[in-house]
Design an enzyme around this catalytic site. Structure first.
Site, PDB file in Angstrom:
ATOM      1  N   ASP A 179       2.240  24.964  -6.019  1.00  0.00           N
ATOM      2  CA  ASP A 179       3.695  25.144  -6.036  1.00  0.00           C
ATOM      3  C   ASP A 179       4.425  23.808  -5.968  1.00  0.00           C
ATOM      4  OD1 ASP A 179       6.153  26.405  -3.728  1.00  0.00           O
ATOM      5  OD2 ASP A 179       6.130  26.598  -5.916  1.00  0.00           O
ATOM      6  N   ASN A 412      -5.719  22.242   0.899  1.00  0.00           N
ATOM      7  CA  ASN A 412      -4.669  23.180   1.288  1.00  0.00           C
ATOM      8  C   ASN A 412      -4.887  24.554   0.651  1.00  0.00           C
ATOM      9  OD1 ASN A 412      -1.841  23.675   2.443  1.00  0.00           O
ATOM     10  ND2 ASN A 412      -1.646  24.347   0.327  1.00  0.00           N
ATOM     11  N   GLU A 413      -4.902  25.565   1.520  1.00  0.00           N
ATOM     12  CA  GLU A 413      -4.894  26.975   1.101  1.00  0.00           C
ATOM     13  C   GLU A 413      -5.943  27.321   0.040  1.00  0.00           C
ATOM     14  OE1 GLU A 413      -0.843  27.712  -0.043  1.00  0.00           O
ATOM     15  OE2 GLU A 413      -0.201  28.030   1.998  1.00  0.00           O
ATOM     16  N   ASN A 468      -0.942  28.111   7.568  1.00  0.00           N
ATOM     17  CA  ASN A 468       0.369  28.282   6.937  1.00  0.00           C
ATOM     18  C   ASN A 468       0.727  29.763   7.032  1.00  0.00           C
ATOM     19  OD1 ASN A 468      -0.023  25.649   6.239  1.00  0.00           O
ATOM     20  ND2 ASN A 468      -0.414  26.032   4.064  1.00  0.00           N
ATOM     21  N   TYR A 470       3.870  32.848   6.846  1.00  0.00           N
ATOM     22  CA  TYR A 470       5.212  33.141   6.347  1.00  0.00           C
ATOM     23  C   TYR A 470       5.655  34.554   6.697  1.00  0.00           C
ATOM     24  CZ  TYR A 470       5.140  28.691   3.926  1.00  0.00           C
ATOM     25  OH  TYR A 470       5.089  27.352   3.632  1.00  0.00           O
ATOM     26  N   TYR A 474       7.389  35.783   2.970  1.00  0.00           N
ATOM     27  CA  TYR A 474       6.601  36.389   1.893  1.00  0.00           C
ATOM     28  C   TYR A 474       6.100  37.785   2.256  1.00  0.00           C
ATOM     29  CZ  TYR A 474       6.586  32.031  -0.691  1.00  0.00           C
ATOM     30  OH  TYR A 474       6.964  30.902  -1.396  1.00  0.00           O
ATOM     31  N   GLU A 505       2.530  25.105   8.086  1.00  0.00           N
ATOM     32  CA  GLU A 505       3.625  25.511   7.192  1.00  0.00           C
ATOM     33  C   GLU A 505       4.251  26.792   7.695  1.00  0.00           C
ATOM     34  OE1 GLU A 505       2.960  26.028   2.986  1.00  0.00           O
ATOM     35  OE2 GLU A 505       1.684  24.240   2.868  1.00  0.00           O
ATOM     36  N   TRP A 550       7.886  24.020   6.681  1.00  0.00           N
ATOM     37  CA  TRP A 550       7.757  23.738   5.241  1.00  0.00           C
ATOM     38  C   TRP A 550       9.093  23.994   4.598  1.00  0.00           C
ATOM     39  CZ3 TRP A 550       4.170  21.441   2.391  1.00  0.00           C
ATOM     40  CH2 TRP A 550       4.245  21.556   0.996  1.00  0.00           C
ATOM     41  N   LYS A 569      12.804  25.476   0.353  1.00  0.00           N
ATOM     42  CA  LYS A 569      12.531  25.646   1.785  1.00  0.00           C
ATOM     43  C   LYS A 569      12.824  24.388   2.595  1.00  0.00           C
ATOM     44  CE  LYS A 569       9.064  29.345   1.317  1.00  0.00           C
ATOM     45  NZ  LYS A 569       8.830  29.248  -0.168  1.00  0.00           N
TER      46      LYS A 569
HETATM   47  C1  E8X Z   1       5.554  28.026  -0.666  1.00  0.00           C
HETATM   48  C2  E8X Z   1       4.392  27.174  -0.165  1.00  0.00           C
HETATM   49  C3  E8X Z   1       4.048  26.087  -1.186  1.00  0.00           C
HETATM   50  O1  E8X Z   1       5.189  25.353  -1.549  1.00  0.00           O
HETATM   51  C4  E8X Z   1       2.996  25.162  -0.574  1.00  0.00           C
HETATM   52  O2  E8X Z   1       2.622  24.160  -1.510  1.00  0.00           O
HETATM   53  C5  E8X Z   1       1.733  25.935  -0.158  1.00  0.00           C
HETATM   54  C6  E8X Z   1       3.095  27.972   0.046  1.00  0.00           C
HETATM   55  C7  E8X Z   1       3.355  29.216   0.880  1.00  0.00           C
HETATM   56  C8  E8X Z   1       2.188  30.138   0.900  1.00  0.00           C
HETATM   57  N1  E8X Z   1       2.108  27.101   0.656  1.00  0.00           N
HETATM   58  O3  E8X Z   1       5.325  28.950  -1.427  1.00  0.00           O
HETATM   59  O4  E8X Z   1       6.688  27.708  -0.283  1.00  0.00           O
HETATM   60  C9  E8X Z   1       2.246  31.038  -0.307  1.00  0.00           C
HETATM   61  C10 E8X Z   1       2.011  32.464   0.095  1.00  0.00           C
HETATM   62  C11 E8X Z   1       2.040  33.335  -1.112  1.00  0.00           C
HETATM   63  C12 E8X Z   1       2.038  34.790  -0.730  1.00  0.00           C
END
Ligand code: E8X
Length: 599
Positions: A179, A412-413, A468, A470, A474, A505, A550, A569
């Site tokens: 992203d 990352n992730e 991370n 959300y 999300y 994050e 984040w 964000k």
């Molecule tokens: C987002 C972040 C993204 O910018 C970052 O590079 C990695 C993402 C959130 C997790 N983490 O989207 O703002 C995405 C979850 C998807 C369900």
């Protein structure tokens, strides 16, 4: 790899400025073009990403090679020296030609590489330098892309009639599985530097603390004949110790330690000499380790207050922007923050040097982002693993001496649940590999995405659990009461795991100036409600040792239905103006100590 330095034995020639430039038109797939093709009618700035520099949509849509050209000339006075050509970062793949000869190739867009051109340049004669740059991302690159597939939050072919979803209709295009915008080009400085023929090739400094004393272990890698010595000079310029030989230990009585701001980030200088060569390396005496639930810096429990960031600024793209780095450091101090993660790739060396001097703590991350979403088990592809190891090796070789760097993030992730066994094997062995590579033995982690944390067997094995999350954005979108509940269910799980944990994050897209009396998503009031809710739960957990919202600032992404002028964000706008949440965090973080919080 040492950063180029001007001193009595070494020179540096900066090649920043206008270079001739042309996007490939598909006629040079092997990445070689001559001056006729590149021509004289289009200039581009180096260092910078090329994507936002011209009013031509092709520059943001480009897929494949682009060509840079300029001439170089070596002053007569330097022609008896060893002459090196160094690229700080070319994104993502580079082929370097000098007078038509391929002299260097490099895969990976965020770490330096160099070529010895001593025998290739003649006094008083201009040489032609052409750099071919490939911006393609796919299942073999870090960061990962999906050629012909789907982008992270990008358009998804699933709902497109199959007749036109087939790749054969669609021009191949970069589809990032991450992203942030896939900025490309010669993103960081290019320099010629010289050394004597007998020279210092590398220096490693590790430090320890014994009582009030600093214990410095040094190792100098030198080539060619000559005696090697090391002097330690304090901040006032006074020589306080010296040693002979290529390695040894020096004790500094009553040493000044390196402390994160607002403590004193005291730097010493190690002046190494070998034959006629000299190299001065700034370093700090500090320790960084995990002990139980604590992340200790100089033996004291540190609390990470800061951000996930990006190297992302208007017009420059991901290009080196020292002015904005300076501004970012000022905003980090202004918000009462003390750290950031180099999400999702190593940043320019000058930013680490700045953080060494400003006392800002860094979690140093590789470009391993977007791993997953592949039909094949990516963890079983040997060449992919080899590239990941190469990146980690080069990252540590470049950043190992910075006191600001306290932990490595391997990525990352990544998808760690689709192929749980091979994922475990991959990341567990890579953790061991990274641990063994760092002479200072820093803690090692990777950053875990929102997943089935009970099925994820690898995150819990890291030195620090970095997640991370959300909840409320999300998922459970806008419902902060449910978000707090779900967050606590997960924190109960991590409490049982018994590792220190950083929320690396959490955040909410927010349009600056969009205000509501009753907070809803995208409003400034919601961003504060989101953070106030999340932070309120973090404060109840002793094992949470850090909070990194984040993101530090809004940043550019690929266009898609989930992004309105990029990712919003940020606590700051892209031009670093504070949203209301920045003021909220400034108040919160100025009241939270760097050390001993919740202890
Ligand atoms: C987002 C972040 C993204 O910018 C970052 O590079 C990695 C993402 C959130 C997790 N983490 O989207 O703002 C995405 C979850 C998807 C369900």
């Amino acid at each position: 790899m040492l950063y180029p330095e001007i001193n009595e034995a070494r020179s540096v020639i900066d090649l920043s400025g206008p270079w001739y430039f042309r996007l490939d038109d598909g006629s040079h797939d092997e990445g070689k073009a001559d001056s006729d093709f590149i021509g004289h009618d289009s200039l581009i700035a180096v260092p910078a990403s090329y994507n936002d520099l011209k009013e031509n949509p092709e520059y943001r849509k480009h897929y494949g090679w682009a060509y840079y050209r300029r001439t170089i000339i070596i002053p007569r006075a330097l022609c008896s020296e060893r002459i090196m050509l160094r690229f700080d970062a070319v994104t993502h793949y580079a082929k370097v030609y000098l007078d038509g000869e391929l002299i260097a190739e490099h895969k990976g867009g965020f770490l330096p590489f160099e070529a010895d051109i001593t025998e290739k340049v003649k006094s008083g004669r201009e040489a032609e330098l052409i750099v071919a740059v490939d911006n393609r991302i796919n299942h073999s690159t870090l960061p990962m892309g999906n050629e012909g597939g789907t982008a992270f939050f990008g358009s998804d072919n699933a709902d497109v009639p199959s007749v036109i979803a087939a790749k054969k209709w669609r021009k191949p295009t970069n589809l990032p599985n991450f992203d942030f915008f896939n900025y490309a080009g010669i993103n960081r400085p290019v320099r010629i530097y010289t050394t004597p023929k007998s020279y210092i090739d590398d220096i490693t400094i590790t430090t320890d603390i014994e009582g009030n004393d600093g214990v410095i272990s040094f190792s100098v890698s030198a080539k060619g004949s000559g005696k090697t010595t090391v002097e330690i000079v304090d901040r006032e310029g006074k020589r306080i110790a010296e040693a002979e030989g290529t390695e040894g230990v020096i004790r500094i009585k009553d040493a000044h330690l390196w402390w994160p701001y607002p403590g004193d980030p005291y730097l010493y200088k190690a002046v190494a000499r070998h034959g006629d060569d000299v190299y001065s390396l700034e370093f700090g005496i500090r320790t960084a380790e995990v002990n139980g639930l604590d992340f200790l810096i100089n033996g004291r429990p540190f609390y990470f207050k800061g951000f996930g960031k990006h190297e992302d600024t208007a017009i420059h793209g991901r290009g080196f922007d020292f002015v904005m780095d300076m501004k970012d450091v000022s905003m980090i101090h202004w918000m009462g923050a003390n750290s950031f993660r180099t999400s999702h790739y190593p940043y320019a060396e000058e930013m680490y040097q700045l953080c060494d001097r400003e006392g800002i703590v860094i979690i140093d991350e590789t470009p391993a982002v977007g791993i997953g979403g592949t039909t094949e088990d990516i963890y079983k592809i040997g060449s992919f693993r080899k590239h990941h190891e190469d990146v980690i090796k080069d990252l540590i070789a470049r950043d190992k001496n910075h006191p600001s760097v306290v932990m490595w993030s391997m990525g990352n992730e990544p998808d760690v649940v689709s192929y749980p066994d091979s994922a475990y094997e991959y990341w567990h062995s890579l953790y061991e590999y990274t641990k063994a590579l760092d002479p200072a033995g820093r803690p090692v982690t990777f950053v875990c995405n929102q997943n089935n944390y009970e099925r994820d067997r690898i995150t819990r094995e890291m030195d620090v659990v970095c997640i991370n999350r959300y909840y409320g954005w999300y998922n459970l979108s806008g419902d902060m009461e449910a978000a707090a509940y779900a967050l606590n269910m997960e924190l109960d799980f991590w409490e049982e795991i018994g590792k220190p944990l950083i929320i690396t994050e959490y955040g909410a897209d927010t349009l600056p100036g969009f205000h509501l009396s009753s907070p809803e998503m995208f409003s400034e009031e919601f961003q504060i409600l989101y953070y106030r809710t999340m932070n309120g739960e973090f404060d109840k957990r002793k094992f949470i040792i850090g909070e990194h919202p984040w993101n530090f600032a809004d940043f550019s992404t690929i266009q898609g239905p989930m992004r309105a002028d990029g990712n919003r964000k940020g606590l700051l706008t892209r031009d670093r103006r504070p949203k209301m949440a920045a003021h909220y965090f400034r108040k919160r973080w100025l009241a939270i100590p760097d050390f001993g919080y919740k202890r």
